[in-house]
Design a protein around this motif. Structure first.
Motif, PDB file in Angstrom:
ATOM      1  N   LEU A  20       0.802  -1.221   0.000  1.00 41.59           N
ATOM      2  CA  LEU A  20       0.000   0.000   0.000  1.00 41.59           C
ATOM      3  C   LEU A  20       0.839   1.277   0.000  1.00 41.59           C
ATOM      4  O   LEU A  20       0.338   2.333  -0.360  1.00 41.59           O
ATOM      5  N   HIS A  21       2.104   1.197   0.387  1.00 43.27           N
ATOM      6  CA  HIS A  21       2.915   2.422   0.432  1.00 43.27           C
ATOM      7  C   HIS A  21       3.141   3.029  -0.950  1.00 43.27           C
ATOM      8  O   HIS A  21       3.542   4.172  -1.067  1.00 43.27           O
ATOM      9  N   PHE A  22       2.841   2.287  -2.007  1.00 41.18           N
ATOM     10  CA  PHE A  22       2.971   2.809  -3.373  1.00 41.18           C
ATOM     11  C   PHE A  22       1.795   3.715  -3.763  1.00 41.18           C
ATOM     12  O   PHE A  22       1.891   4.490  -4.694  1.00 41.18           O
ATOM     13  N   PHE A  23       0.692   3.626  -3.042  1.00 45.89           N
ATOM     14  CA  PHE A  23      -0.527   4.321  -3.414  1.00 45.89           C
ATOM     15  C   PHE A  23      -0.801   5.469  -2.440  1.00 45.89           C
ATOM     16  O   PHE A  23      -1.619   5.363  -1.536  1.00 45.89           O
ATOM     17  N   SER A  83       2.245   4.016   5.941  1.00 45.21           N
ATOM     18  CA  SER A  83       3.030   5.207   6.274  1.00 45.21           C
ATOM     19  C   SER A  83       2.892   6.327   5.240  1.00 45.21           C
ATOM     20  O   SER A  83       3.100   7.488   5.566  1.00 45.21           O
ATOM     21  N   ALA A  84       2.504   6.010   4.022  1.00 45.35           N
ATOM     22  CA  ALA A  84       2.314   7.037   2.993  1.00 45.35           C
ATOM     23  C   ALA A  84       0.835   7.351   2.764  1.00 45.35           C
ATOM     24  O   ALA A  84       0.505   8.159   1.905  1.00 45.35           O
ATOM     25  N   CYS A  94      -2.004   8.163   9.224  1.00 43.56           N
ATOM     26  CA  CYS A  94      -3.395   8.239   8.753  1.00 43.56           C
ATOM     27  C   CYS A  94      -4.193   9.297   9.518  1.00 43.56           C
ATOM     28  O   CYS A  94      -5.284   9.030  10.029  1.00 43.56           O
ATOM     29  N   VAL A  95      -3.674  10.495   9.553  1.00 49.07           N
ATOM     30  CA  VAL A  95      -4.281  11.567  10.359  1.00 49.07           C
ATOM     31  C   VAL A  95      -5.619  12.068   9.801  1.00 49.07           C
ATOM     32  O   VAL A  95      -6.364  12.738  10.509  1.00 49.07           O
TER      33      VAL A  95
END
Length: 143
Positions: A10-13, A33-34, A57-58
């Motif tokens: 998921l960090h790629f998206f 994280s992204a 994920c704020v």
């Protein structure tokens, strides 16, 4: 995808606003994280054992982690904008870890192992919907 053991891909998206993962072998929330734009996250009917890895994920408004193996409500301090939290059908024994979720409107902790409510819900002044069904709560005088 079938039998997905993790969420690291998921960090790629980075522009994701919603993620749904159901009935997979996911044990940890990693790879987010992204995901700074994420508003809704569903990791349900998996093998999740812990709430962690949501620091980035704020923007999260809705978090669905029901039907997993989570024993403790923890690591939600960064989610101050969270409005919906579903933790039904886990192994939760106490309602701790919710103090900072002052914008929470809906809390579903049905079908857990909660025996006592105490004062843990007092900071949740905006709470509109609370599901405690299927727990071993002996008294609701504390609410």
């Amino acid at each position: 995808l079938f039998n997905l053991p993790h969420m690291r891909f998921l960090h790629f998206f980075t522009a994701l606003t919603e993620v749904t993962i159901c009935q997979q072998a996911v044990q940890t929330l990693e790879g987010l994280s992204a995901a700074t734009q994420l508003a809704k996250l569903w990791v349900v009917e998996c093998q999740l054992e812990r709430i962690a890895g949501l620091d980035a994920c704020v923007q999260l408004k809705e978090l669905y982690l029901y039907s997993n193996h989570i024993p403790t409500i923890e690591n939600l301090g960064c989610l101050v904008g969270l409005e919906k939290l579903w933790l039904a059908d886990n192994q939760i024994r106490q309602l701790g870890g919710l103090e900072c979720l002052t914008n929470l409107r809906e809390l579903n902790v049905a079908k857990n192992r909660i025996e006592r409510i105490g004062s843990m819900l007092l900071p949740l002044r905006r709470l509109e919907s609370l599901n405690l069904a299927g727990n071993a709560i002996g008294s609701f005088k504390e609410i």
